[in-house]
Motif scaffolding. Structure first.
Motif, short mmCIF file in Angstrom:
data_model
loop_
_atom_site.label_atom_id
_atom_site.label_comp_id
_atom_site.label_asym_id
_atom_site.label_seq_id
_atom_site.Cartn_x
_atom_site.Cartn_y
_atom_site.Cartn_z
N ALA A 236 0.83 -1.21 0.00
CA ALA A 236 0.00 0.00 0.00
C ALA A 236 0.86 1.26 0.00
N GLN A 240 -0.91 4.57 -4.97
CA GLN A 240 -1.63 5.84 -4.88
C GLN A 240 -3.12 5.55 -4.77
N VAL A 241 -3.80 6.38 -4.00
CA VAL A 241 -5.25 6.25 -3.85
C VAL A 241 -5.92 6.65 -5.17
N LEU A 246 -12.24 4.72 -5.03
CA LEU A 246 -12.62 5.01 -3.64
C LEU A 246 -14.07 5.48 -3.58
N ASP A 286 -1.84 0.21 -6.03
CA ASP A 286 -2.90 1.23 -6.00
C ASP A 286 -4.18 0.67 -5.36
N ALA A 289 -3.57 0.67 -1.59
CA ALA A 289 -3.58 2.04 -1.08
C ALA A 289 -5.01 2.57 -0.99
N THR A 290 -5.82 2.24 -1.97
CA THR A 290 -7.21 2.71 -1.97
C THR A 290 -8.02 2.02 -0.88
N ALA A 293 -7.28 3.67 2.33
CA ALA A 293 -8.03 4.93 2.39
C ALA A 293 -9.50 4.69 2.72
N ARG A 297 -11.17 6.33 5.95
CA ARG A 297 -12.27 7.27 5.73
C ARG A 297 -13.54 6.84 6.46
N ALA A 325 -2.90 6.97 7.70
CA ALA A 325 -4.07 7.45 6.97
C ALA A 325 -5.18 7.86 7.92
#
Length: 409
Positions: A236, A240-241, A246, A286, A289-290, A293, A297, A325
């Motif tokens: 991750a 990149q997000v 997302l 990616d 990483a997403t 996130a 979130r 994050a």
């Protein structure tokens, strides 16, 4: 032995005998059985907890493979369920026996087994949970240790109209009692769950969504089974997000439902994720990483308007990318792990179930009023007697409900 009782503590008449308890837990990552041993004693209105150590043992490979194969969205025969119930019970029994011998010097009073959740029957549109199933027959544990076993703790809360998950809000409320502002206890297991504890509000406990469930499933998928999880968030960290992905993932109706609410791998599994990736699959880095996130979130969205402090535990705390994050999503909020408050992050849930079992031992409710949505707080679990017929004394001992929990070294 526990810490000596200070002179300003209540008289011995208000002190319960020490109870050595082994808590057993296997979460939604279903990869290992965790055991945590502690000595519990009520001093006035304070429940004192002296940790005696913790250990973890992976499931035997064949058992874990059979378990993973049977989990939703796959189907399972009654023969499979019976085999898993026996195999998981025996695995828990082996770990319990080890914990009694290695952590308790061969002397314990009670085992509390969470078992292995294999299905959480929550309607797709939310609302009242209809049932929950944890496998791991406690008779194997009682036979292996000779000790009474409290098990099946979630089912009683569901029967009383509660979500049955998360079920650690009582531990969180006792442990974090008196902290200023609004403390949030966060567990980052397969599913992320929180207990929100305001100074002037009723505690509330609920699942926010996936934590490691989708991360682990994606890691296993993109590495063709070579890795079962993204150690230290290494993959991750190189990604990149992806904003569009997302956004699609955040469009899940579960996140907008009011608390209390609960979920599991019945919803958040690999097929669920693959259906949302679109025509052009992202790179493994990616994608992970997403997903980091997504977890950060959804946790932050659930608590950002109330939390002044987040105390995190569970396997996800070993992922520095995820913690970073989460801190970025909650500026101005102190985010730290439970280790800083004396509770090992990898043992917290097992210790919490040990505390719930202590409550059952003395006939006390194991949930907070309103926290899970139940009509009333219930005494949790079923009891399998020990080899000598030992059985909880219940309320005959006249032990009162604790108002706080202190960790004694």
């Amino acid at each position: 032995m526990g810490k000596p009782i200070p002179r300003n503590q209540p008289s011995p008449a208000h002190i319960s005998p020490p109870l050595r308890v082994v808590g057993l837990m296997s979460g939604t990552s279903h990869d290992a059985v965790d055991a945590a041993a502690c000595e519990l004693r009520l001093v006035g209105d304070t429940l004192t907890l002296t940790p005696l150590g913790h250990l973890s043992a992976p499931y035997p490979p064949a058992l874990r493979s059979a378990l993973v194969t049977a989990l939703p969205p796959a189907g399972a025969t009654l023969e499979t369920v019976c085999r898993l119930d026996t195999g998981i019970g025996q695995a828990f029994a082996d770990v319990a026996a080890r914990a009694v011998a290695e952590l308790c010097a061969g002397r314990a009073d009670l085992v509390v087994s969470h078992g292995q959740t294999v299905f959480h029957w929550a309607p797709p549109d939310g609302g009242v949970v209809l049932g929950t199933l944890q496998l791991g027959e406690p008779a194997w544990i009682a036979e292996a240790t000779g000790l009474p076993v409290v098990s099946g703790l979630r089912t009683r809360d569901v029967a009383a109209g509660g979500q049955g998950a998360p079920l650690v809000s009582l531990f969180d409320a006792l442990w974090l009692a008196g902290r200023p502002g609004t403390a949030v206890a966060l567990n980052l297991g397969g599913i992320a769950n929180v207990t929100v504890l305001g100074e002037e509000t009723t505690p509330l406990a609920f699942d926010t969504g996936p934590a490691c469930a989708l991360l682990d499933a994606a890691t296993h998928h993109v590495t063709n089974g070579r890795l079962t999880f993204d150690a230290d968030g290494a993959l991750a960290a190189r990604g990149q997000v992806l904003p569009e992905l997302l956004a699609r993932l955040l469009d899940e109706p579960y996140y907008a439902r009011p608390a209390p609410k609960s979920t599991g791998k019945e919803l958040f599994h690999l097929d669920y994720l693959l259906a949302r990736l679109g025509r052009t699959p992202p790179t493994p880095e990616d994608l992970l990483a997403t997903l980091v996130a997504l977890t950060a979130r959804t946790v932050a969205d659930a608590v950002r308007h109330t939390a002044t402090e987040v105390v995190a535990s569970g396997g996800g705390t070993r992922n520095p990318v995820l913690l970073a994050a989460l801190r970025a999503e909650l500026p101005g909020v102190s985010v730290h792990t439970s280790d800083a408050l004396g509770v090992p992050g990898q043992a917290k849930e097992a210790l919490a179930f040990a505390v719930l079992g202590w409550h059952t031992w003395y006939g006390l409710p194991g949930v907070l009023p309103g926290a899970t949505g139940a009509r009333l707080p219930s005494v949790l679990g079923s009891v399998t007697p020990g080899a000598d017929g030992r059985f909880p004394p219940g309320r005959a001992t006249a032990v009162g409900q604790p108002r706080r929990l202190e960790i004694w070294p």
